[in-house]
Design an enzyme around this catalytic site. Sequence first.
Site, short mmCIF file in Angstrom:
data_model
loop_
_atom_site.label_atom_id
_atom_site.label_comp_id
_atom_site.label_asym_id
_atom_site.label_seq_id
_atom_site.Cartn_x
_atom_site.Cartn_y
_atom_site.Cartn_z
N ASP A 122 36.42 27.76 35.12
CA ASP A 122 37.87 27.81 35.30
C ASP A 122 38.52 28.03 33.93
O ASP A 122 37.84 28.33 32.95
CB ASP A 122 38.33 26.50 35.98
N ASP B 147 43.24 34.53 39.91
CA ASP B 147 44.02 33.40 40.41
C ASP B 147 45.49 33.62 40.05
O ASP B 147 45.84 34.53 39.30
CB ASP B 147 43.47 32.12 39.76
N GLU C 185 50.26 35.46 42.86
CA GLU C 185 51.30 35.66 43.89
C GLU C 185 52.48 36.51 43.38
O GLU C 185 53.10 37.13 44.25
CB GLU C 185 51.81 34.29 44.38
N ASP D 85 43.88 25.86 46.82
CA ASP D 85 43.70 24.53 46.23
C ASP D 85 43.77 23.43 47.29
O ASP D 85 44.75 22.70 47.39
CB ASP D 85 44.76 24.30 45.14
#
Length: 926
Positions: free
Chosen positions: A396, A510, A513, A608
């Site tokens: 991550d 990630d 949006e 998530d």
Amino acid sequence: MKSYQKLTTTQPAACRVEEEGAAPMPSGHGKLAPWWVGSGLLVAAVLLSTITVWVLRQVSGGWLGPTPPPKCLLVPESHRFDCYPERHVVVTQELCESRGCCFIQSPLPAEGKQGVPWCFYPPDFPSYALESLNQTALGMVGLLVRREKAYYPRDIEKLRLDVEFETDTRLHIKITDASNPRYEVPLDVPRVMKRAENPIYSLNFSWDPFGVLLQRKATGTVLLNTTVAPLIFADQFLQISTSLPSKFLYGLGEHRGSLVHSLDWNTLTLWARDVSPTESFNLYGAHPFYLLMEEGGNAHGVFLLNSNAMEVALQPAPGLTWRTIGGVLDFYIFLGPDPNMVIQQYQQVIGFPAMPPIWALGFHLCRWGYGSSNETWQTVRAMRNYQIPQDGQWNDIDYMDGYRDFTLDPQKFASLPSLVQDLHKHGQHYVMILDPGISSTSPHGSYWPFDEGLRRGLFLNTTQGQPLIGQVWPGFTAFADFSNPDTHQWWLENLQHFYARVPFDGLWIDMNEPSNFMDGSEDGCPPGEFDSPPYTPAVLGDSLSAKTVCASAKQKVSVHYNLHNLYGLMEAKATASALIKIRGKRPFVISRSTFPSQGRYSGHWLGDNRSQWKDMGYSIPGLLSFSLFGIPLVGADICGFSGSTSEELCTRWMQLGAFYPFARNHNTQNEKAQDPTVFSPAARTAMKDVLLTRYSLLPFLYTLFHCAHVQGDTVARPLFFEFPWDVATWGLDRQFLWGRSLLVTPVLEPGADSVTGYVPQGTWYDFYTGSSVNSSGEMLKMSAPLEHLNLHIREGSILPTQKPGTTTEVTRGNPLRLVVALSSHATAWGDLFWDDGESLDTFEKGSYSYVVFNVTQNIFTSTVLHASTEATKVTVGTLSIFGLQKPPSKVLLNGQEKPFSYLDNQVLNVSDLGMSLSQGFSLQWL
């Protein structure tokens, strides 16, 4: 079943297919009766509604206000289409009647629920009239005219109607401004050259008011009837409603909830948003497509090709209303007639999914908070030490320097290049995260990604033409404009620079949006029609800019108002392209935000989630919905992302997650580790065993992905896809199938040692033992101790399996075991697609093997329909036949007698076959 022939690259139907179509019936013509005139049932409902209103008025002492006009009382509650959908407005009679609508107060619904609209359209509300309709080579073109203005600004008076009969099972209806061009989604869709000759649908129109009536010829079922409410087409408010033929409606993502949507006054909003999956919220992606089951088991689908902010209002009539605030009304309708065909036909428009590399189907491990590359490495070594299968190790954002893309923390992750080298040496792969927000605060000349992006003008801009600055993990950030082809080149160059240091294998995109820790930008958003439109759909945060960028932001192709829902798709396209150029192999990309056609470039994880039993349960309708959306490579964070898991929850979730098409265990920072190595020996063994089961099924799973790639089959599949005539399957979302053959029934509750699941009619075989279960189509209780996941093989199937190893690379070198599940007629069928697992376009280039397995009249045959050198590297070692009623006296392999074993539960095993997959063979039992 269609007969099989030798396959060539121009003859791609390399998977089992069913015959398409249905017997056509003559089409009827004529003007539609208005929707409110109908059967005695509707009249009865009207009378009941009128009486109810009168009684309420008497009881309430008049609080419901003056008696509405008779035309309003004519409309039963379930058929009241909302005339005042604005949220956070107390709709008064004065406000309602100012729009020319009916006002009848209804009892308030329970908190958090929507209820019957108080303000609704009367039967005679002005709409468009169809002024002309002319035939074209592909269908029809018409002119729609509105003579009275509706109540949103910049009403469009004249609309163009285009109808194309594209195929016998696909209809295309488009409504747009007749005079001025409007934004349309920049998505490649097929262009047909001739009109369908024998459509299985009939299309009629109501002229005044304008309406579409679409029927299935074979049954007469009305699939669409848009006369139920007026068509409204203003510049920033487009609305069209339809009746529905049943209440079994699926799709319309991305949302968390049951697989079947509730039609009890339920509004679903489509606007990409970064928020932990929560019921009723608009989530990460937008998929304006629904599938609906009709009485009798037929199915159809509807796709609205529109990327603007949108809501879909469902009501118990049953009825549906599309509301969007831009673009055009561009509908594709798919007639199936079965649900599998509907999804195939949908993907013929949006594109079939990419074929993943085989290692993408292995087990992946990740967490935010490893803290260092050495700690990451320790986890990898522990997995190897316990011989637990693993193909992918991920990191991550903590691998980055200051959370900036394309950087490496020089202290904590200095050994990352060595770790990646070690992974590759062991046949494993490395994947890291990337975000689209590019840090804008580094000193000039010290951070090439921002400096070069700024120099080339590749970021989203404000209305003033300056880079829009928001805030994400590294602090203040600019946002890459992936609608600009030049940005794709810059993205590639950044990845090339990083690959030179860390030769990654896949990418995890990630926050796309795009997510923003601010609303809009550091300066907010300017006043205007994009950031404050006349109507805002029911988005979380009540603003288009809530936790994202300003809708007014400028991009290369259009304004962000139009492109927001496409951001993740455009980034995925750039990322997949870059991976192909860098590695020369099939790309592996997992994206959070998605839009139709995403499957061509990436998979998806469900975001998530939390380490809770409820979240595990919701993951099944989540992954099944994405199967409908043409994104088969999908899964949820196994054991949950946020919060702290328990050993029992994680064990059960690893069992379920081993059957996600994309299987990754992922955890947040500051929580205890949840990889399989940290649990008790019993739990660790249970997790290892179920992963070994997954790896044994990789040949079957890989073949399913091939069938998804070439013809749009689903991989994880709802039960009703295979049993559409069985209404009991229509609402099931706590079980699922792999393909048509393997039934997965997980435990989703704590403290359970058994599970109750639906077993469709027929004979099913326990995957592990071969023992049979005969079902009439019923709920059955199954033993499920903590170490056991219930798997059943459908009669008539042949599953190619393989001795599992700890990586896909090791597994692929092991002998195959073919598992035959005999039908009641002692027949079975299966297939296997095999290639090198990573090269580009192997099917298209003919570099693959395709083998069909068949059992009939006590003879198993393996027929090679297409061969490549890869198949010479693997052998068929074992044949297991489930459901053989009596022991054979002898078994012959290509005419030569072979030793065998026969078990009391009617299982025949023949081992040490030693047959090359590249050569056909037969095995007979006498």
